[in-house]
Design a protein around this motif. Structure first.
Motif, short mmCIF file in Angstrom:
data_model
loop_
_atom_site.label_atom_id
_atom_site.label_comp_id
_atom_site.label_asym_id
_atom_site.label_seq_id
_atom_site.Cartn_x
_atom_site.Cartn_y
_atom_site.Cartn_z
N HIS A 663 0.84 -1.20 0.00
CA HIS A 663 0.00 0.00 0.00
C HIS A 663 0.88 1.25 0.00
CE1 HIS A 663 -2.88 -2.87 2.21
NE2 HIS A 663 -3.20 -2.83 0.92
N PRO A 664 0.59 2.23 -0.88
CA PRO A 664 1.40 3.46 -0.92
C PRO A 664 1.31 4.21 0.40
CG PRO A 664 0.03 3.26 -2.88
CD PRO A 664 -0.45 2.21 -1.93
N LEU A 665 2.47 4.70 0.86
CA LEU A 665 2.52 5.45 2.12
C LEU A 665 2.85 6.93 1.89
CD1 LEU A 665 4.49 2.95 4.38
CD2 LEU A 665 2.03 3.35 4.34
N ARG A 666 3.91 7.20 1.11
CA ARG A 666 4.39 8.56 0.94
C ARG A 666 5.28 8.62 -0.29
NH1 ARG A 666 7.58 6.04 4.68
NH2 ARG A 666 9.86 6.19 4.31
N ILE A 667 5.80 9.81 -0.56
CA ILE A 667 6.74 10.01 -1.66
C ILE A 667 8.05 10.52 -1.07
CG2 ILE A 667 7.20 11.20 -3.82
CD1 ILE A 667 4.18 11.63 -4.10
N ASP A 668 9.15 9.83 -1.35
CA ASP A 668 10.48 10.26 -0.93
C ASP A 668 11.27 10.67 -2.16
OD1 ASP A 668 9.82 9.71 1.62
OD2 ASP A 668 11.04 7.90 1.81
N GLY A 669 12.11 11.70 -1.99
CA GLY A 669 12.89 12.16 -3.14
C GLY A 669 14.14 12.87 -2.72
N ILE A 670 14.99 13.15 -3.71
CA ILE A 670 16.24 13.86 -3.49
C ILE A 670 16.43 14.82 -4.66
CG2 ILE A 670 17.55 11.98 -4.55
CD1 ILE A 670 19.90 12.77 -2.76
N ALA A 671 16.79 16.06 -4.34
CA ALA A 671 17.03 17.09 -5.35
C ALA A 671 18.48 17.54 -5.24
CB ALA A 671 16.08 18.27 -5.16
N SER A 672 19.23 17.46 -6.37
CA SER A 672 20.65 17.81 -6.39
C SER A 672 20.85 19.06 -7.23
CB SER A 672 21.47 16.66 -6.96
OG SER A 672 21.22 15.45 -6.25
N ASP A 673 21.77 19.91 -6.77
CA ASP A 673 22.12 21.11 -7.51
C ASP A 673 23.15 20.71 -8.58
OD1 ASP A 673 22.86 23.54 -8.49
OD2 ASP A 673 23.21 24.48 -6.55
N ILE A 674 22.76 20.76 -9.85
CA ILE A 674 23.66 20.38 -10.95
C ILE A 674 24.04 21.61 -11.78
CG2 ILE A 674 22.74 18.03 -11.07
CD1 ILE A 674 21.05 18.94 -13.46
N THR A 675 23.96 22.78 -11.16
CA THR A 675 24.30 24.00 -11.89
C THR A 675 25.75 23.96 -12.36
OG1 THR A 675 22.73 25.21 -10.49
CG2 THR A 675 24.31 26.51 -11.74
N GLU A 676 26.68 23.56 -11.51
CA GLU A 676 28.09 23.51 -11.88
C GLU A 676 28.32 22.46 -12.95
OE1 GLU A 676 32.06 24.60 -11.96
OE2 GLU A 676 30.29 25.58 -11.09
N ARG A 677 27.61 21.33 -12.81
CA ARG A 677 27.76 20.29 -13.83
C ARG A 677 27.28 20.80 -15.19
NH1 ARG A 677 24.24 15.02 -13.22
NH2 ARG A 677 22.85 16.21 -14.58
N LYS A 678 26.12 21.52 -15.16
CA LYS A 678 25.62 22.08 -16.41
C LYS A 678 26.61 23.08 -16.99
CE LYS A 678 21.44 20.35 -17.12
NZ LYS A 678 21.04 19.74 -18.42
N ARG A 679 27.23 23.88 -16.09
CA ARG A 679 28.20 24.85 -16.58
C ARG A 679 29.41 24.15 -17.20
NH1 ARG A 679 32.81 27.10 -15.37
NH2 ARG A 679 33.10 25.79 -13.53
N LEU A 680 29.89 23.07 -16.54
CA LEU A 680 31.04 22.33 -17.07
C LEU A 680 30.69 21.65 -18.39
CD1 LEU A 680 32.45 20.78 -13.77
CD2 LEU A 680 33.38 22.70 -15.08
N GLN A 681 29.44 21.15 -18.45
CA GLN A 681 29.02 20.52 -19.71
C GLN A 681 29.00 21.55 -20.83
OE1 GLN A 681 25.24 18.78 -18.79
NE2 GLN A 681 26.14 16.90 -17.92
N ALA A 682 28.49 22.75 -20.53
CA ALA A 682 28.48 23.80 -21.56
C ALA A 682 29.90 24.19 -21.95
CB ALA A 682 27.72 25.02 -21.04
N GLN A 683 30.77 24.25 -20.91
CA GLN A 683 32.16 24.60 -21.20
C GLN A 683 32.82 23.51 -22.03
OE1 GLN A 683 34.41 25.53 -17.72
NE2 GLN A 683 36.38 25.56 -18.79
N LEU A 684 32.47 22.23 -21.71
CA LEU A 684 33.03 21.13 -22.48
C LEU A 684 32.57 21.20 -23.93
CD1 LEU A 684 34.62 18.50 -22.60
CD2 LEU A 684 32.54 17.28 -21.87
N ARG A 685 31.28 21.52 -24.09
CA ARG A 685 30.80 21.64 -25.46
C ARG A 685 31.51 22.77 -26.20
NH1 ARG A 685 25.81 20.42 -22.93
NH2 ARG A 685 25.32 22.64 -22.74
N ARG A 686 31.73 23.90 -25.49
CA ARG A 686 32.46 24.98 -26.13
C ARG A 686 33.90 24.57 -26.45
NH1 ARG A 686 29.78 28.11 -22.20
NH2 ARG A 686 31.68 28.18 -20.92
#
Length: 908
Positions: A663-686
């Motif tokens: 039987h469903p009880l609740r929702i558990d989750g985790i939120a991570s800040d990936i701003t730096e990863r996105k920046r590095l990915q953009a830099q890698l693409r550049r």
């Protein structure tokens, strides 16, 4: 009457020329009878009685004998009988006063006429010729003297009559004034409102009670229509009611006969009224008097009484016990639904009107009648009886009877409340039968059980013996509870014992410490209850060893502290919510660092998680959360806007947590800040694009360089040989464009084949000053002034001096191009923690936000075609990042641009 006849006969003898009685009095009497008939048919207010003066005068002028006086008396009598016979109502005092005064005046006129006739008919006044001529003068003198005497006497009598009439009128006026004062006192002191209106429904009387009731002053309503005291919707009906009442001939209707009517106060408030009405006619005018009583309080009390009665009926009907009302002889008057069910009756008709003992078993009937009889004499009673229901089911009942008294304390009925105790009786029987079994059960229970009586332990089971570290129960029996409790809890134990010894008291479960016989302290959970048996009052104590639970709780607290410490140290946000996501169950402290908001904000408003999502990404976030309903989990990346306006990228994952049964009880989750990863990915693409660009540039330089040199050489050769100016201009254009292509290819080659960085401690201030000398002429020509701000003792940077010169040259050139009309170029150096901050600012045209986001992209330029390659800032950013530094740009249209570079401090 006989004497009157004789007198009339004597007058006839003495006056042979006088008329007969019929001819003398016939006309006045007939006229009197006609006036009397007319008086009977006319209303009491019309003054027809004045016509009686005509026959009165005729009779008085005809004769003064006994017959005339009798006739005049008859006229007076008819004048008095006329108003009494013509009206069914009592005549006003003024009407009677007018008639009496008129009759008095008529009597005065009769007296004057009688005096006049006496003087004319006196024997002394008859002319006598027998005395001869000489006797005439003497006779005339006697007659004149007699006439004067009679006239004087008549005047005296008339004055006396007028005086008597005036005295009577004053007395009548005084009595009338006294009656008026008495009437006004009664009216204005009345508790009820009294209002009198005339036939036009205008108010002529308004007492003080009416003023208080309607909140109008008497001077405000007298002479005004009665309508202002009535709601508008009832006014026409009220007028019709008054007309019907006036035509009915009924003089009065008592209080309550009119039903409840409605009045309206001066402030517009409507209120109920009970009223009585009466009518009276005076001088041809009809008046209606209404006595009013404000029923607001009575209606409120009636409503309150009705509500209380309804509440009482509802309570009785919903009462789970049998509630019945009995006559003094035990006959059932009423019984509630629970009582009918207890007696197995289908309707109250089967019970009401019968003796309450008709279902009681024979052995209890006499006792029931005895208890009911005592209740009829004012005593309360209680009795357990056995009955057999209509369906034959035996029941044990606990019956209470209470006498009900009237206002004079007389017992008028009996209230009976009965409880079904059949199951309790069965339980009581089983309890007595199984007491030995329970004692054996106590011996094997996992909890320690003690029985304390008179501050001594009289029983302890085997578990209790083991709990206290004893070998035999005798080692514990006889001890006090204080001997077994930890000294820190003696005061608490004493208070609990005193509390339990009072009847009806209980205590909740508490945690305490006991001391074993070997002196070791043990944590226990204690429950205690008071009981009473044939041996008296005792206390039952149940002890449970919670040492292991305490240790587990301590470990759990330590684990929770470690978990909280771990969650507080985590950079990711751990969250938990209800299934409908309307309630946040948990949010880790790191939410402040990532979302820029405290965890309390999400507790207070769970919808905030969606509100902070970037508007362009909300659809993605919503779809991800909706996916939970089908897949049970979601994994999504989206942007959020912090409270300070900063933009962050989040990687949010969640899944539904279920219990062991799925039987469903609740929702558990985790939120991570990936701003730096996105920046590095953009830099890698550049970087990848730049690498590709370098590869392409190398190939292009190899393939294009040789043809460009050939074209350049041939164009210069032809320029030296030709003299035609148009041809020379065309060749010059070819030369300049080939040189531009060569510069672009050289920059590409420099970008693609950048030499290795030679890191060393470099004086960035000196590099800036040396390079500024190169631009002196250009800056002066462009009307640009330079302002420098170098901090004292600014540390060296860990960088390649040549590449720093290239960075400075590109930034200064961009600033010069941004200020075509002149301006100010500012250069500054300052230490910033373990870095050196270098800023280049111009006062040029600036850039919008969308342009700022692209300034470091290869081949992006805001300059006119042919004036820029779009690689300068790309090269600058690459150099700074290779030096482990950062570069940021701030700009607004028409407010200039500032580049801020941070480089690590050089190692000494």
């Amino acid at each position: 009457m006989h004497r009157h006849t004789l007198a009339l006969g004597a007058i006839g003898v003495q006056s042979p020329h006088q008329k007969s009685l019929l001819r003398e009095y016939g006309l006045p009497l007939l006229l009197t009878i006609g006036i009397f008939v007319l008086d009977l048919s006319a209303p009491a207010g019309i003054d027809l009685w004045l016509l009686y003066a005509i026959p009165w005068t005729l009779i008085a002028a005809s004769s003064l004998g006994p017959v005339s006086r009798s006739c005049m008396g008859a006229v007076v009598l008819l004048a008095l009988i006329g108003p009494l016979a013509s009206s069914t109502e009592s005549l006003p005092f003024l009407t009677w006063l007018n008639r009496l005064l008129g009759i008095g005046i008529m009597g005065l006129v009769a007296a004057l006429i009688a005096g006049r006739r006496s003087s004319l008919l006196s024997p002394d006044a008859s002319p006598g010729l027998s005395d001869g001529t000489f006797a005439a003068p003497e006779t005339e003198r006697h007659r004149t003297a007699a006439a004067d005497a009679l006239a004087a006497e008549a005047r005296v009598r008339a004055e006396e009559a007028v005086a008597d009439a005036m005295l009577g009128e004053r007395r009548a006026e005084a009595e009338l004034h006294q009656d008026k004062l008495r009437f006004e006192g009664i009216v204005h002191s009345a508790m009820d409102a009294i209002v009198t209106v005339d036939e036009a429904h205008k108010i002529v009387l308004f007492n003080q009670a009416a003023e208080k009731m309607f909140q109008w002053g008497a001077e405000e309503v007298l002479g005004r229509p009665l309508d202002r005291l009535l709601p508008e919707r009832f006014r026409s009906a009220h007028h019709e009611h008054i007309r019907e009442f006036g035509r009915s001939g009924i003089t009065a209707r008592q209080m309550g006969a009119l039903g409840m009517v409605t009045g309206v106060r001066a402030n517009g408030e409507e209120f109920p009224i009970d009223a009585s009405i009466s009518q009276i006619g005076t001088d041809g005018t009809r008046y209606y008097t209404v006595i009013l009583r404000d029923m607001t309080e009575r209606k409120r009390l009636e409503q309150e009484l009705a509500e209380r009665e309804a509440l009482l009926r509802a309570i009785i009907e919903t009462e789970p016990e049998c509630v019945k009302l009995l006559d003094l002889d035990g006959t059932v008057r009423t019984i509630n639904a629970a009582g009918l069910a207890m007696l197995e009756a289908t309707s109250s008709a089967e019970v009401v009107g019968r003796d309450m003992c008709f279902l009681v078993t024979a052995e209890f009937r006499s006792r029931v009648r005895e208890v009911v009889g005592k209740a009829g004499r004012g005593e309360t009673g209680r009795l357990e009886v056995q009955i057999v229901g209509f369906l034959g089911t035996p029941r044990w009942l606990d019956m209470h009877v209470v006498p009900l008294r009237s206002a004079d304390s007389t017992v008028t009925a009996i209230l009976g409340v009965t409880r079904d105790v059949t199951e309790w009786k069965k339980t009581e029987t089983r309890l007595r039968q199984s007491e030995d079994r329970y004692r054996r059960l106590l011996a094997v229970l996992p909890d320690a059980i003690l029985v304390n009586r008179e501050d001594r332990i009289i029983f302890i089971n085997e578990q209790g013996v083991r709990l206290f570290g004893a070998r035999l129960a005798e080692e514990i029996l006889g001890k006090s509870l204080y001997d077994l409790a930890h000294p820190d809890y003696h005061e608490l134990v004493g208070a609990r014992i005193r509390h339990l010894l009072e009847p009806g008291n209980t205590v909740p479960e508490v945690e305490e410490k006991i001391v074993r016989l070997d002196g070791v302290s043990v944590d226990v959970a204690v429950r205690a209850a008071r009981f009473q048996d044939e041996d008296g009052v005792g206390i039952l104590v149940v002890l449970r060893d919670i040492s292991m639970r305490k240790a587990a709780e301590q470990k759990l607290r330590e684990s929770e502290e470690r978990l909280q410490s771990l969650l507080g140290a985590m950079e990711d946000v751990i969250w938990s919510s209800s299934l409908d996501q309307s309630t946040m169950l948990y949010v880790s402290p790191s939410v402040r660092e990532i979302y820029g908001r405290p965890a309390e904000a999400f507790w207070a408003r769970p919808s905030l998680w969606l509100e902070v999502v970037h508007p362009d990404d909300r659809v993605i976030a919503e779809q991800a959360r909706q996916a939970l309903l089908t897949t049970g989990e979601f994994d999504v990346e989206y942007r959020i806007i912090r409270l300070d306006g900063d933009l962050r990228w989040l990687h949010d994952r969640g899944r539904i947590i279920k219990d062991a049964e799925g039987h469903p009880l609740r929702i558990d989750g985790i939120a991570s800040d990936i701003t730096e990863r996105k920046r590095l990915q953009a830099q890698l693409r550049r970087t990848e694009r730049v690498a590709e660009l370098g590869t392409v540039a190398s190939g292009m330089a190899h393939e294009i360089g040789t043809p460009m040199n050939v074209i350049l050489g041939r164009a210069e050769y032809l320029m030296e040989r030709t003299k035609e100016e148009p041809v020379r201009k065309g060749l010059q254009t070819i030369v300049s464009q080939v040189e531009r292509i060569t510069r672009v290819m050289n920059q590409l080659l420099a970008f693609a084949r950048r030499r290795p960085i030679e890191h060393r401690a470099s004086d960035l201030r000196r590099t800036i000053e040396d390079n500024l000398e190169i631009f002196q002429e250009r800056l002066s020509h462009s009307r640009i002034s330079v302002e420098t701000s170098f901090a004292d003792a600014c540390p060296f940077v860990h960088a390649d001096a040549d590449q720093m010169s290239q960075v400075l040259i590109n930034l200064v050139m961009n600033a010069i191009h941004a200020m075509p009309e002149g301006g100010v170029l500012k250069l500054a150096l300052a230490p910033d923690r373990e870095m050196v901050r270098f800023t280049v600012s111009d006062s040029g045209h600036g850039m919008p936000r969308d342009v700022i986001a692209k300034v470091f992209d290869p081949f992006f330029t805001t300059k006119e075609f042919g004036k820029g390659t779009g690689l300068g800032l790309t090269v600058v950013k690459g150099i700074i990042e290779e030096h482990s530094g950062t570069i940021e740009v701030e700009s607004k249209p028409d407010q200039g641009t500032t580049f801020t570079i941070c480089l690590p401090v050089g190692k000494s």
